[in-house]
Structures are given as C-alpha cells and as structure tokens.
Design a protein around this motif. Sequence first.
Motif, mmCIF file in Angstrom:
data_model
loop_
_atom_site.group_PDB
_atom_site.id
_atom_site.type_symbol
_atom_site.label_atom_id
_atom_site.label_comp_id
_atom_site.label_asym_id
_atom_site.label_seq_id
_atom_site.Cartn_x
_atom_site.Cartn_y
_atom_site.Cartn_z
ATOM 1 N N GLU B 101 0.797 -1.225 0.000
ATOM 2 C CA GLU B 101 0.000 0.000 0.000
ATOM 3 C C GLU B 101 0.830 1.276 0.000
ATOM 4 O O GLU B 101 0.415 2.281 -0.567
ATOM 5 C CB GLU B 101 -0.958 0.023 1.209
ATOM 6 N N VAL B 102 1.991 1.223 0.638
ATOM 7 C CA VAL B 102 2.874 2.394 0.655
ATOM 8 C C VAL B 102 4.247 1.949 0.173
ATOM 9 O O VAL B 102 4.967 1.237 0.876
ATOM 10 C CB VAL B 102 2.982 3.011 2.068
ATOM 11 N N ALA B 103 4.594 2.366 -1.048
ATOM 12 C CA ALA B 103 5.860 1.929 -1.644
ATOM 13 C C ALA B 103 6.871 3.067 -1.605
ATOM 14 O O ALA B 103 6.569 4.194 -2.003
ATOM 15 C CB ALA B 103 5.644 1.476 -3.085
ATOM 16 N N LEU B 104 8.065 2.744 -1.138
ATOM 17 C CA LEU B 104 9.161 3.714 -1.053
ATOM 18 C C LEU B 104 10.208 3.361 -2.110
ATOM 19 O O LEU B 104 10.700 2.226 -2.137
ATOM 20 C CB LEU B 104 9.780 3.649 0.350
ATOM 21 N N ILE B 105 10.505 4.336 -2.966
ATOM 22 C CA ILE B 105 11.530 4.166 -4.003
ATOM 23 C C ILE B 105 12.700 5.063 -3.618
ATOM 24 O O ILE B 105 12.512 6.266 -3.395
ATOM 25 C CB ILE B 105 10.984 4.575 -5.380
ATOM 26 N N VAL B 106 13.889 4.489 -3.523
ATOM 27 C CA VAL B 106 15.029 5.229 -2.978
ATOM 28 C C VAL B 106 16.244 5.085 -3.881
ATOM 29 O O VAL B 106 16.491 4.030 -4.455
ATOM 30 C CB VAL B 106 15.371 4.691 -1.563
ATOM 31 N N TYR B 107 16.998 6.172 -3.957
ATOM 32 C CA TYR B 107 18.269 6.158 -4.681
ATOM 33 C C TYR B 107 19.265 7.054 -3.971
ATOM 34 O O TYR B 107 18.910 8.127 -3.475
ATOM 35 C CB TYR B 107 18.073 6.665 -6.114
ATOM 36 N N GLY B 108 20.513 6.625 -3.933
ATOM 37 C CA GLY B 108 21.584 7.457 -3.401
ATOM 38 C C GLY B 108 22.905 7.040 -4.011
ATOM 39 O O GLY B 108 23.088 5.864 -4.366
ATOM 40 N N SER B 109 23.807 7.995 -4.151
ATOM 41 C CA SER B 109 25.098 7.680 -4.758
ATOM 42 C C SER B 109 26.135 8.713 -4.358
ATOM 43 O O SER B 109 25.831 9.896 -4.202
ATOM 44 C CB SER B 109 24.959 7.658 -6.282
ATOM 45 N N THR B 110 27.359 8.246 -4.198
ATOM 46 C CA THR B 110 28.477 9.150 -3.930
ATOM 47 C C THR B 110 29.487 9.060 -5.078
ATOM 48 O O THR B 110 30.696 9.056 -4.858
ATOM 49 C CB THR B 110 29.150 8.794 -2.581
ATOM 50 N N ALA B 111 28.957 9.002 -6.294
ATOM 51 C CA ALA B 111 29.819 8.813 -7.477
ATOM 52 C C ALA B 111 30.905 9.872 -7.572
ATOM 53 O O ALA B 111 32.046 9.577 -7.925
ATOM 54 C CB ALA B 111 28.961 8.834 -8.750
ATOM 55 N N SER B 112 30.547 11.106 -7.244
ATOM 56 C CA SER B 112 31.505 12.202 -7.419
ATOM 57 C C SER B 112 32.604 12.139 -6.360
ATOM 58 O O SER B 112 33.790 12.188 -6.689
ATOM 59 C CB SER B 112 30.767 13.537 -7.339
ATOM 60 N N SER B 113 32.216 12.022 -5.095
ATOM 61 C CA SER B 113 33.257 11.994 -4.062
ATOM 62 C C SER B 113 34.045 10.684 -4.087
ATOM 63 O O SER B 113 35.166 10.619 -3.583
ATOM 64 C CB SER B 113 32.670 12.285 -2.679
ATOM 65 N N ASP B 114 33.492 9.648 -4.710
ATOM 66 C CA ASP B 114 34.254 8.401 -4.904
ATOM 67 C C ASP B 114 35.165 8.485 -6.130
ATOM 68 O O ASP B 114 35.863 7.523 -6.444
ATOM 69 C CB ASP B 114 33.306 7.208 -5.107
ATOM 70 N N ARG B 115 35.074 9.603 -6.863
ATOM 71 C CA ARG B 115 35.825 9.788 -8.108
ATOM 72 C C ARG B 115 35.564 8.659 -9.096
ATOM 73 O O ARG B 115 36.466 8.131 -9.741
ATOM 74 C CB ARG B 115 37.332 9.924 -7.848
ATOM 75 N N PHE B 116 34.322 8.271 -9.198
ATOM 76 C CA PHE B 116 33.928 7.193 -10.099
ATOM 77 C C PHE B 116 33.764 7.754 -11.511
ATOM 78 O O PHE B 116 32.986 8.681 -11.736
ATOM 79 C CB PHE B 116 32.623 6.558 -9.596
ATOM 80 N N ALA B 117 34.499 7.212 -12.470
ATOM 81 C CA ALA B 117 34.429 7.679 -13.862
ATOM 82 C C ALA B 117 33.220 7.035 -14.535
ATOM 83 O O ALA B 117 33.325 5.995 -15.178
ATOM 84 C CB ALA B 117 35.709 7.335 -14.599
#
Lengths: 139, 383
Positions: B101-117
Amino acid sequence: MTDKPKYAKPLPRIDQETKGFWEACQRHELYLQRCGACGQLRYYPRALCPNCLSDRIEWVRASGKGTVYTFTVTYQNQAPGFRDALPYVLAYVELAEGVRVLTNIVGCAPDQVRIGMPVEVEFEDATPSVTLPKFKPAA
Amino acid sequence: MSALERAVIAGVYEHPTRWAPDKTQYQICAESARGALADAGLAIGDVDGFLTAGVGPIGIMTLAEHLNLKPRFHDGTNIGGSSFVAHVLHAAAAIAAGLCEVALIVYGSTASSDRFAVGTGGLTAGDVPDQFEVPFGPTVLNAYALCAQRHMHEFGTTSEQLAEIAVTTRRHAGLNPAAKFRDPITVDDVLASRVVSSPLHLLDCCIISDGGGAVVVTSAARARDLPRRPVRILGGAESLCHTAMGRRDLTDMAAKESGPRALAMAGVTHADVDLCMVYDSFTITVLMTLENLGFCAKGEGGAFVQGGRLGLGGALPLNTDGGGLSSNHPGMRGIFLVIEAVKQLRGECGERQVKDCEVALCHGTGGMLGLRHSGVTMVLGRG
C-alpha cells in the motif's frame, strides 16, 4: 631484444558458445553463424538461434569486407590499456553479409575515418591465445 | 482509466547535496527516504513496499536492512538510469494488485566523491556479449557518441543543434538553487569545450555529482487522507533496445516503443504534454529521445530543439531542473525526472515553474545507447 609490453586492454572471456568464433580468429578467419533450421544469419555467435530457438548451427566464413556504419574517435578512457592508446577509433562495421560488428578501425589516422568508408578485416594477435578482428581501410 | 491510476505519487524528495564526501551512499538513501516520507505525511513504519537500484546486484536486501524495513513487496529491477521510472510503474502495479500500500523508491550515490568515472571508465567483460565489445574499448560515453555520429551522417544534425540542448538546460539550472552548474553557457562554449569522443564535446555530457532522492507511491484511497495533493500516474510503458543479432539501427531507441504505448495508456497526445523530463546523459540522448517518442519525425530533432522550443516559456519545456547536464548526475538519474515532474505538477517550482502544468512526461534511458539500453516512459497528471 626488449620484452614486448604486456597486453593491458581487456580480453574477451571466451566461452562454450563462442569459442568457434575466436578459434577462427586465431587462424585469421572471420566466421558468422547461420541458423541451420531457419537460415537466420547472426552476430555475435550463440548456441541457440533467437529467431526459432534451434541449436543447429552453420558456420559461414565472412568475406571480411564491409563499410563503416558509424564510428567515434575516443579521446578519454581511463581503463588500463586504453588510457595509453588514445585516441582510438571505436566503430560499427557493416559486413558485406549484412550484420554490424563493433570493432576498431586501424591502419589509418583517426581523422581519416568516414562513415561509408570501405574497410577489410585486419587480425590483431593480442596474446598467444587471443586474436581480435579489427578493420582497416580496404586496399 | 488505467489500473495504474489506483495508485498516486504522494511524496518526493531530492537530496540537495551534490558533493557529500562526509556521507555514505546508504546515508544519502536514508535521508532521501526521510524527506519523501515527510513530504507525503507518512512514517517509515507505513512503508510496506520497497524499490531501489544501484546498491549492488542484491543490495535491496542490505538497504532494507539498513532502514530496518520488512516490505511485503520489493523490486530491485536494475535497467540502468531509467530504473527508478520503472520502479514507479512497478509500485503502482503492485499497489493496484494489492501487493502493498505504501511503496518507497530510494536512490543514493556518492559517485563524485568516490571519483567514479561514470562515462569514461571503460567497461569490464562479465556477460557473454561483452567479449565482442569490451576488447575494442567501449565506454558509456563513446557508445552514445556512435549514435550521434550516425545521426549527423543520416540527417545532417549539427553540433550547434546538440549544443542548444546544453545551453537551454543550463539556463534552467540557473533557476534551480540546488543545481551544481548555474552559470550560463553559450553554443560557442559547448563547441569550444574539448571533444571527449567525437562528435561529443565535454559540455554535451552530463556532469558527475553525488546525490539521491526518493519517491513515495501509495493507493489513491490512502492518499485522500494525506496533506499533499497527489500526482496521478496516467500511463507508462517499458522497452529494451539491443544489438538485435547485428542489425540495430543506431538512430532507433527503446523510446520508439515505450513512448506511444505510454501516451495511449494515458489517453493523451503529444500536444497535451506541458513538461518533458528526458534523461539527458548526453545532448544526443535528448534529441534522439524526442524523435523516438514522436514529438517530431525521425531526423527532424536538430531543427526541433532550436528556436527556444525546449526552454521555459517555449512550446515544450524540458528538464526544468537543469537536468543531468547541469543540475545533478550521480550515475543513475531516473528518479530526478520523476521528482521534478511531481514538483512541477504541484506548482512548487518557483522561478522555474511551468505555467499551468497539468501533464508531464518522464522518459528514462538506461544503459548504453549504442550497445543496449532500456527505455521507460511515464505520463503523470496533476491531481
């Protein structure tokens, strides 16, 4: 005599479905698969025809000739091997047989490459066990 | 009316960070969940559906653990940056089917501070098809450049036309206080930036940032008791596009399939769309998406994006938050398409508000355009 530098780019992870293709490359021969049941030509090689799911395979020797379908001159790739080989040309070549193959264009300056340019296969023996099909301007 | 309309978007939150070396990816996810639940007027204990991507192949379980969730519906579909648009559709379908009945969609990323190309890191050979690609040096970026080059060849599309998209979205970013890059740029600036993979210049490419966001989807019935005006999910569709046994037309996108199906389900036409939120990994992605969605004919995208059409006040305002080209791109941007569309439909966008915004179209593209990619189109309506 200096040692040949170790090949640093990623190598294909050859498997049961594809080893026929790669073994042919080692003989400097380019092979495609045709379905033995429905006749569908396919690239890349795989065990079952996606068209009819038959596992009857016919290996067809390709002419090795084609034209550049599209390309890009890549100036940035941080991956080992490639970062020391910039710029390089990534391209799809449309083979005379009709399928499009991702490859590199070699044997000319990157700024000479054009869409529609006739090319032919040039095998690069990357390691003793892996040969890559690349393409150069047709003679 | 589509069964998807049994569900609504009740809350959204875009994490304001663009640079978070002091935080983990999981903390950004948790903070985003907190923001979206507060926006919806719901508590973490209300959540019985959980959807995420980008936290590892089965990371949905560890992230659920981190948030101490015990969802009765979960979906870790990962089809690249479009995943979160698909998650909204999946959550709505699950709610319509009574699975939660209550769906939570979540995203998070530290691509920049991880220096991920993200775009130029090279790809690794894992799956079967990779062996026919990875030895030749594809990156995310050059896989899109292959399409741009072909599009230019077939249709005469120019770098100036592509640059127009970057210039327009940068202008929008100037109206978004959270955007990472807000100073105006010109077409000449784009053309003068270095070529990363021809024909794409640096300013044709999305930025890399940290960031995150969350979306809460609930039943239309439950939303009646909530403080916010709900946003309706009018229609949606998904598609995949791949090398097709060696016969791919590189100017075709998954959007060609998903777009018309989503619009038909929503019962709206292109002319009804007040806002377009299109995944802008690169300028070419936007141009080709608009063509493939049917906003203009194939090959006419170059002329279509010129003349201010995509700007605020234009006929088809696009990426009003500044998009991935200027606001934020932590690697998988789909959730931000939904969040901005919801805020626009609720009339909360201040200086960058689209006037009388009633219908918004979100289209996510995930993966590598010239190799294989997913497309998810979703049409949202003002509640």
